[in-house]
Design an enzyme around this catalytic site. Structure first.
Site, PDB file in Angstrom:
ATOM      1  N   CYS A 120       0.897  -1.305  -0.082  1.00 40.05           N
ATOM      2  CA  CYS A 120      -0.010   0.061  -0.123  1.00 40.05           C
ATOM      3  C   CYS A 120       0.806   1.325  -0.001  1.00 40.05           C
ATOM      4  O   CYS A 120       0.321   2.492  -0.261  1.00 40.05           O
ATOM      5  CB  CYS A 120      -0.949   0.009   1.211  1.00 40.05           C
ATOM      6  SG  CYS A 120      -2.262  -1.263   1.126  1.00 40.05           S
ATOM      7  N   HIS A 259      -3.216   7.491   2.756  1.00 36.86           N
ATOM      8  CA  HIS A 259      -3.668   6.208   2.167  1.00 36.86           C
ATOM      9  C   HIS A 259      -5.231   5.577   2.716  1.00 36.86           C
ATOM     10  O   HIS A 259      -5.588   5.855   3.879  1.00 36.86           O
ATOM     11  CB  HIS A 259      -2.619   4.761   2.544  1.00 36.86           C
ATOM     12  CG  HIS A 259      -3.018   3.427   2.293  1.00 36.86           C
ATOM     13  ND1 HIS A 259      -3.695   3.089   1.014  1.00 36.86           N
ATOM     14  CD2 HIS A 259      -3.205   2.441   2.946  1.00 36.86           C
ATOM     15  CE1 HIS A 259      -3.780   1.824   0.908  1.00 36.86           C
ATOM     16  NE2 HIS A 259      -3.708   1.436   2.155  1.00 36.86           N
ATOM     17  N   ASN A 289     -10.006  -0.001  -0.081  1.00 32.79           N
ATOM     18  CA  ASN A 289      -8.632   0.067  -0.029  1.00 32.79           C
ATOM     19  C   ASN A 289      -8.255  -0.467  -1.317  1.00 32.79           C
ATOM     20  O   ASN A 289      -8.477  -1.574  -1.673  1.00 32.79           O
ATOM     21  CB  ASN A 289      -7.945  -0.708   1.034  1.00 32.79           C
ATOM     22  CG  ASN A 289      -6.551  -0.784   1.269  1.00 32.79           C
ATOM     23  OD1 ASN A 289      -5.971  -0.032   0.153  1.00 32.79           O
ATOM     24  ND2 ASN A 289      -5.938  -1.135   2.161  1.00 32.79           N
TER      25      ASN A 289
HETATM   26  N1  COA Z   1     -18.997  -7.671   9.981  1.00 39.34           N
HETATM   27  C1  COA Z   1     -19.530  -7.721  11.185  1.00 39.34           C
HETATM   28  N2  COA Z   1     -18.885  -7.863  12.459  1.00 39.34           N
HETATM   29  C2  COA Z   1     -17.511  -8.079  12.151  1.00 39.34           C
HETATM   30  C3  COA Z   1     -16.692  -8.059  10.973  1.00 39.34           C
HETATM   31  C4  COA Z   1     -17.638  -7.770   9.857  1.00 39.34           C
HETATM   32  N3  COA Z   1     -17.056  -7.613   8.665  1.00 39.34           N
HETATM   33  N4  COA Z   1     -15.446  -8.261  11.400  1.00 39.34           N
HETATM   34  C5  COA Z   1     -15.211  -8.288  12.646  1.00 39.34           C
HETATM   35  N5  COA Z   1     -16.573  -8.310  13.209  1.00 39.34           N
HETATM   36  C6  COA Z   1     -16.839  -8.421  14.718  1.00 39.34           C
HETATM   37  C7  COA Z   1     -16.121  -9.055  15.541  1.00 39.34           C
HETATM   38  O1  COA Z   1     -16.114 -10.647  15.236  1.00 39.34           O
HETATM   39  C8  COA Z   1     -15.802  -8.622  16.673  1.00 39.34           C
HETATM   40  O2  COA Z   1     -17.138  -9.107  17.228  1.00 39.34           O
HETATM   41  P1  COA Z   1     -17.044  -9.527  19.025  1.00 39.34           P
HETATM   42  O3  COA Z   1     -16.688  -8.219  19.687  1.00 39.34           O
HETATM   43  O4  COA Z   1     -18.301 -10.077  19.244  1.00 39.34           O
HETATM   44  O5  COA Z   1     -16.039 -10.422  19.136  1.00 39.34           O
HETATM   45  C9  COA Z   1     -16.001  -7.341  16.636  1.00 39.34           C
HETATM   46  O6  COA Z   1     -16.746  -7.152  15.204  1.00 39.34           O
HETATM   47  C10 COA Z   1     -14.989  -6.291  16.495  1.00 39.34           C
HETATM   48  O7  COA Z   1     -14.016  -7.029  15.770  1.00 39.34           O
HETATM   49  P2  COA Z   1     -12.423  -6.469  15.343  1.00 39.34           P
HETATM   50  O8  COA Z   1     -11.757  -7.323  14.602  1.00 39.34           O
HETATM   51  O9  COA Z   1     -12.251  -5.888  16.866  1.00 39.34           O
HETATM   52  O10 COA Z   1     -12.827  -5.034  14.584  1.00 39.34           O
HETATM   53  P3  COA Z   1     -12.128  -3.803  14.315  1.00 39.34           P
HETATM   54  O11 COA Z   1     -12.735  -2.666  15.068  1.00 39.34           O
HETATM   55  O12 COA Z   1     -10.510  -4.271  14.444  1.00 39.34           O
HETATM   56  O13 COA Z   1     -12.373  -3.791  12.653  1.00 39.34           O
HETATM   57  C11 COA Z   1     -10.860  -3.975  10.683  1.00 39.34           C
HETATM   58  C12 COA Z   1     -11.678  -4.678  11.737  1.00 39.34           C
HETATM   59  C13 COA Z   1     -10.323  -4.985   9.592  1.00 39.34           C
HETATM   60  C14 COA Z   1     -11.972  -3.135   9.916  1.00 39.34           C
HETATM   61  C15 COA Z   1     -10.058  -3.067  11.138  1.00 39.34           C
HETATM   62  O14 COA Z   1      -9.195  -3.775  12.139  1.00 39.34           O
HETATM   63  C16 COA Z   1      -9.201  -2.566  10.189  1.00 39.34           C
HETATM   64  O15 COA Z   1      -9.311  -1.692   9.520  1.00 39.34           O
HETATM   65  N6  COA Z   1      -7.737  -2.962  10.265  1.00 39.34           N
HETATM   66  C17 COA Z   1      -6.887  -2.194   9.517  1.00 39.34           C
HETATM   67  C18 COA Z   1      -6.997  -2.830   8.127  1.00 39.34           C
HETATM   68  C19 COA Z   1      -6.168  -2.192   7.072  1.00 39.34           C
HETATM   69  O16 COA Z   1      -5.855  -1.082   7.195  1.00 39.34           O
HETATM   70  N7  COA Z   1      -5.521  -3.013   6.282  1.00 39.34           N
HETATM   71  C20 COA Z   1      -4.783  -2.769   5.113  1.00 39.34           C
HETATM   72  C21 COA Z   1      -3.568  -1.857   5.684  1.00 39.34           C
HETATM   73  S1  COA Z   1      -2.722  -1.254   4.081  1.00 39.34           S
END
Ligand code: COA
Length: 332
Positions: A120, A259, A289
Site C-alpha cells: 500500500c 492512504h 482500499n
Molecule cells: N462484520 C460484522 N462484524 C464483524 C466484522 C464484519 N465484517 N468483522 C469483525 N466483526 C466483529 C468481530 O467478530 C468482533 O465481534 P465481537 O466483539 O463479538 O468479538 C467485532 O466485530 C469487532 O471486531 P474487530 O476485529 O475488533 O474489529 P475492528 O474494529 O478491529 O475492525 C477491521 C476490523 C479489519 C476493519 C480493522 O481492524 C482494520 O481496518 N484494520 C486495518 C486494516 C487495514 O488497514 N489493512 C490494510 C492496511 S494497508
C-alpha cells in the site's frame, strides 16, 4: 567537463489521471454473502462500496485506462514518455512486469519500464523513484502508476478482508521544473510485519500448487488490529518527521492525502498530527482500499479543489510493514 551544480532540476506533477471499474460491490452485496451489515462496515471502516474489475482483465488494463484518461484530459503525447514505473502488488503476471505489458498495450517502446512492490506504500515509493529519475536530467517525462486488482486475492467469504478492498488505478506524469514540485519523502520498511498482512501463495516460497490452494495461501490475510495500530503510529510519526526535516509545520500543509484503508485510521492520523479536519482528502467511501492506487485516485478525484502552489502531504502504510510520507507542491 565541469558540472554546473547551481542548476538543480526538480520533478513536478504536470498531469494526473485515474480509472475505476464500473462494477460495484456494495455493503448490501456483502450482507448476502457473509455475516456482516452495512451499518457495521460503515461505522468500523467508512466504506460503502468498492469497484471490482471483471474476470479476464488485469491490473495493466486499469493502468492503461488511467493513462488514457490523463492523456485526454491534459492533451499529452504518450510518445514523449521515457520511463514508466508501476507500483503494484497484483501484477498481471510474475513476468514480464506490468509496466512492460502496459508499453505493449499503449504501443510504445524505447521506454524504461518496471514495477515496484511496496504494497500500500507503493505509490509513494514509485513517486520518489520517478522524481529521482527526473532530477538526474536523464529522464524528462516519467509516468508513475499505482494500480491493483486486489479483488483477485480476496476471499469473498472472509469478512475480515472482503469488506475492505477494491480495484483501481491512478497515474501522475512527472516532468522537470526549476521551481520545486516534489519536495521530499521519508520512505521506510522494517520487515517485522509480514505475518500480519500478506498474500503468501504464488511466490517462490509457496509456489502455485494444489497444497497452496487447499491451504488458501493465495488469499490476502491480515490481523486487522495489529495493522490498524501500526498504521496510525507509523503514518503519524513519519508525517511529523518529514515536516520537521523540511522546516515545515502542520499548519503549512494545505492538504493531507492519506492512504485510504480505514476511515478510522485516517481520522486518527489527522488527530495525532493535529491537522484541521477539512484539510484531509478522503474517498474511501466509494472505493475502499485499492492498495497502491488509493493516493493517486484520491488526488485525481479531488484535483478541482487543489490550487497551484498548495502544499500536499501524502502518507501511506502497508504490508511488510512499509510506510512513508511525501511532500509536494501542486503545480497544475
Ligand atoms: N462484520 C460484522 N462484524 C464483524 C466484522 C464484519 N465484517 N468483522 C469483525 N466483526 C466483529 C468481530 O467478530 C468482533 O465481534 P465481537 O466483539 O463479538 O468479538 C467485532 O466485530 C469487532 O471486531 P474487530 O476485529 O475488533 O474489529 P475492528 O474494529 O478491529 O475492525 C477491521 C476490523 C479489519 C476493519 C480493522 O481492524 C482494520 O481496518 N484494520 C486495518 C486494516 C487495514 O488497514 N489493512 C490494510 C492496511 S494497508
Amino acid at each position: 567537463m565541469e558540472i554546473n551544480l547551481t542548476k538543480k532540476i526538480y520533478a513536478h506533477i504536470s498531469a494526473i489521471g485515474g480509472y475505476v471499474p464500473e462494477n460495484k460491490r456494495t455493503n448490501h452485496d456483502l450482507e448476502l454473502i457473509t455475516d456482516t451489515s452495512d451499518e457495521w462496515i460503515v461505522k468500523r471502516t467508512g466504506i460503502k462500496e468498492r469497484r471490482i474489475l471483471e474476470e479476464g482483465l488485469a491490473t495493466s488494463d486499469m493502468a492503461v485506462n488511467a493513462i488514457k484518461n490523463l492523456i485526454e484530459t491534459y492533451n499529452k503525447d504518450i510518445n514523449d514518455v521515457d520511463a514508466i514505473i508501476v507500483a503494484t502488488s497484483t501484477p498481471d503476471m510474475l513476468m514480464p512486469s506490468t509496466a512492460n505489458i502496459i508499453c505493449g498495450k499503449l504501443g510504445i517502446e524505447n521506454v524504461w519500464a518496471f514495477d515496484i512492490n511496496a504494497a500500500c506504500s507503493g505509490f509513494l515509493y514509485a513517486l520518489d523513484m520517478g522524481a529521482s529519475l527526473v532530477e538526474t536530467n536523464r529522464y524528462k517525462n516519467v509516468l508513475v502508476v499505482g494500480a491493483d486488482k486486489i479483488s483477485a486475492y480476496v476471499n469473498i467469504n472472509d469478512r475480515s478482508t472482503n469488506i475492505l478492498f477494491g480495484d483501481g488505478a491512478g497515474v501522475v506524469w512527472l516532468e522537470p521544473t526549476k521551481e520545486i514540485g516534489v519536495i521530499d519523502a521519508l520512505l521506510l520498511s522494517n520487515g517485522t510485519g509480514k505475518e500480519f498482512l500478506n498474500i503468501e501463495g504464488g511466490g517462490s516460497l509457496y509456489p502455485p500448487s494444489q497444497d497452496s490452494l487447499e491451504k488458501e495461501k493465495t488469499y490476502i490475510k491480515q490481523d486487522g488490529k495489529v495493522v490498524f495500530k501500526n498504521a496510525i503510529n507509523a503514518m503519524s510519526h513519519t508525517c511529523l518527521d518529514v515536516l520537521d526535516k523540511n522546516n515545515l509545520s502542520v499548519s503549512d500543509i494545505n492538504w493531507l492525502v492519506p492512504h485510504q484503508a480505514n476511515k478510522r485510521i485516517i481520522d486518527a492520523v489527522g488527530k495525532e498530527i493535529n491537522i484541521e479536519e477539512n484539510k484531509t482528502l478522503i474517498n474511501i467511501e466509494h472505493y475502499g482500499n485499492t492498495i497502491a492506487a488509493t493516493i493517486p485516485l484520491c488526488i485525481w478525484e479531488n484535483s478541482s479543489k487543489l490550487k497551484k502552489g498548495d502544499l500536499l502531504m501524502l502518507t501511506a502504510f502497508g504490508a511488510g510493514f512499509s510506510w512513508g510520507a511525501s511532500l509536494l507542491r501542486w503545480t497544475i
